[in-house]
Design a protein around this motif. Sequence first.
Motif, PDB file in Angstrom:
ATOM      1  N   ASN A  40       1.145  -1.207   0.534  1.00  0.00           N
ATOM      2  CA  ASN A  40       0.348  -0.014  -0.202  1.00  0.00           C
ATOM      3  C   ASN A  40       0.246   0.978  -0.341  1.00  0.00           C
ATOM      4  O   ASN A  40       0.576   2.452  -0.572  1.00  0.00           O
ATOM      5  N   ALA A  41       2.153   1.021   0.519  1.00  0.00           N
ATOM      6  CA  ALA A  41       2.717   2.311   0.375  1.00  0.00           C
ATOM      7  C   ALA A  41       3.678   2.736  -1.095  1.00  0.00           C
ATOM      8  O   ALA A  41       3.832   3.811  -1.324  1.00  0.00           O
ATOM      9  N   ALA A  42       3.335   1.274  -1.915  1.00  0.00           N
ATOM     10  CA  ALA A  42       3.844   1.604  -3.035  1.00  0.00           C
ATOM     11  C   ALA A  42       2.956   2.018  -4.330  1.00  0.00           C
ATOM     12  O   ALA A  42       3.415   3.057  -4.864  1.00  0.00           O
ATOM     13  N   GLY A  43       1.637   1.875  -3.749  1.00  0.00           N
ATOM     14  CA  GLY A  43       0.399   2.667  -4.284  1.00  0.00           C
ATOM     15  C   GLY A  43       0.401   3.698  -3.877  1.00  0.00           C
ATOM     16  O   GLY A  43       0.111   4.730  -4.661  1.00  0.00           O
ATOM     17  N   LEU A  44       1.102   4.608  -2.732  1.00  0.00           N
ATOM     18  CA  LEU A  44       0.994   6.080  -2.276  1.00  0.00           C
ATOM     19  C   LEU A  44       2.101   6.094  -3.418  1.00  0.00           C
ATOM     20  O   LEU A  44       1.707   8.377  -3.976  1.00  0.00           O
ATOM     21  N   MET A  45       2.592   5.807  -3.427  1.00  0.00           N
ATOM     22  CA  MET A  45       4.094   6.435  -4.559  1.00  0.00           C
ATOM     23  C   MET A  45       3.497   6.389  -5.739  1.00  0.00           C
ATOM     24  O   MET A  45       4.331   7.880  -6.411  1.00  0.00           O
TER      25      MET A  45
END
Length: 203
Positions: A40-45
Motif C-alpha cells: 500500500n505504501a507503493a500505491g501511495l508512491m
Amino acid sequence: MIQAIAFYLFAGVVLLAGAMTVSSRNPVNAVMWLILAFFNAAGLMVLCGAEFIAMLLVIVYVGAVAVLFLFVVMMLDIDVAEMRAGFARFWPLGLALAAALAAEIVFYAFGSLHGGLKLTLSHPAATAAKPNIQALGELLYTRYLFVFEGAGLVLLVAMIGAIVLTHRDRKGTRYQNIGRQNARRPQDATRNVDQPVGVGVEL
C-alpha cells in the motif's frame, strides 16, 4: 475525486497494517502485515508520481527483505515469551521514539500549513515535462555515473566474496546418479529374506 479516494484507502490500509505489525503476537503474522503495508505504501508512491520508489518498495522490500524476514522467522525456533519479556524492558525508549516521531509529524504539518518547507533544491533534469523515472535515469547515468558504477562494483565484489567464503570442497561426497537409478531393475531393488525368529538381520 478518485485520487483522493485512492489516497485515503491506501493510507488507511498502511496505518492499519503498521499497527497490526507492531501489535501482532505471532511473528509470521507480523511479517505478513508488514508486506501488506509495503504494497500500500507503493500505491501511495504511484499516486505521488514516484513510480521508481514504488517499484523499489515492491521489488526490494517485498520481494527480498520481507520474504527473507519471513523465511528466517519461520525457520528459527523463536521463544515468544522471551521476546515479550525483552520487549517490556524497552517500553520507555519506545515511547520516547514514538513521541519524537509524532513531534516531527506535527512540525512538518504546521510548516506545510504556513507556506511549506523547502527541503531540496530543484535540478535542471527534474522538470515537470519529464517523468520521474526518466529524470532519475538521466541523473544516474550522467552526473552520478561513476558513483552508480562504483556501487555496482562494490555489490559485485561482495557477492563474489560471499561465494568464495561459503564454497567448500566436497571431497568424498557421493553424488546421486540418476541414470543408474532409472536403469535399475525391480528385482534388484528389493530382496526377500526368510528371517528366522530370534536372529538378527544381516546387511
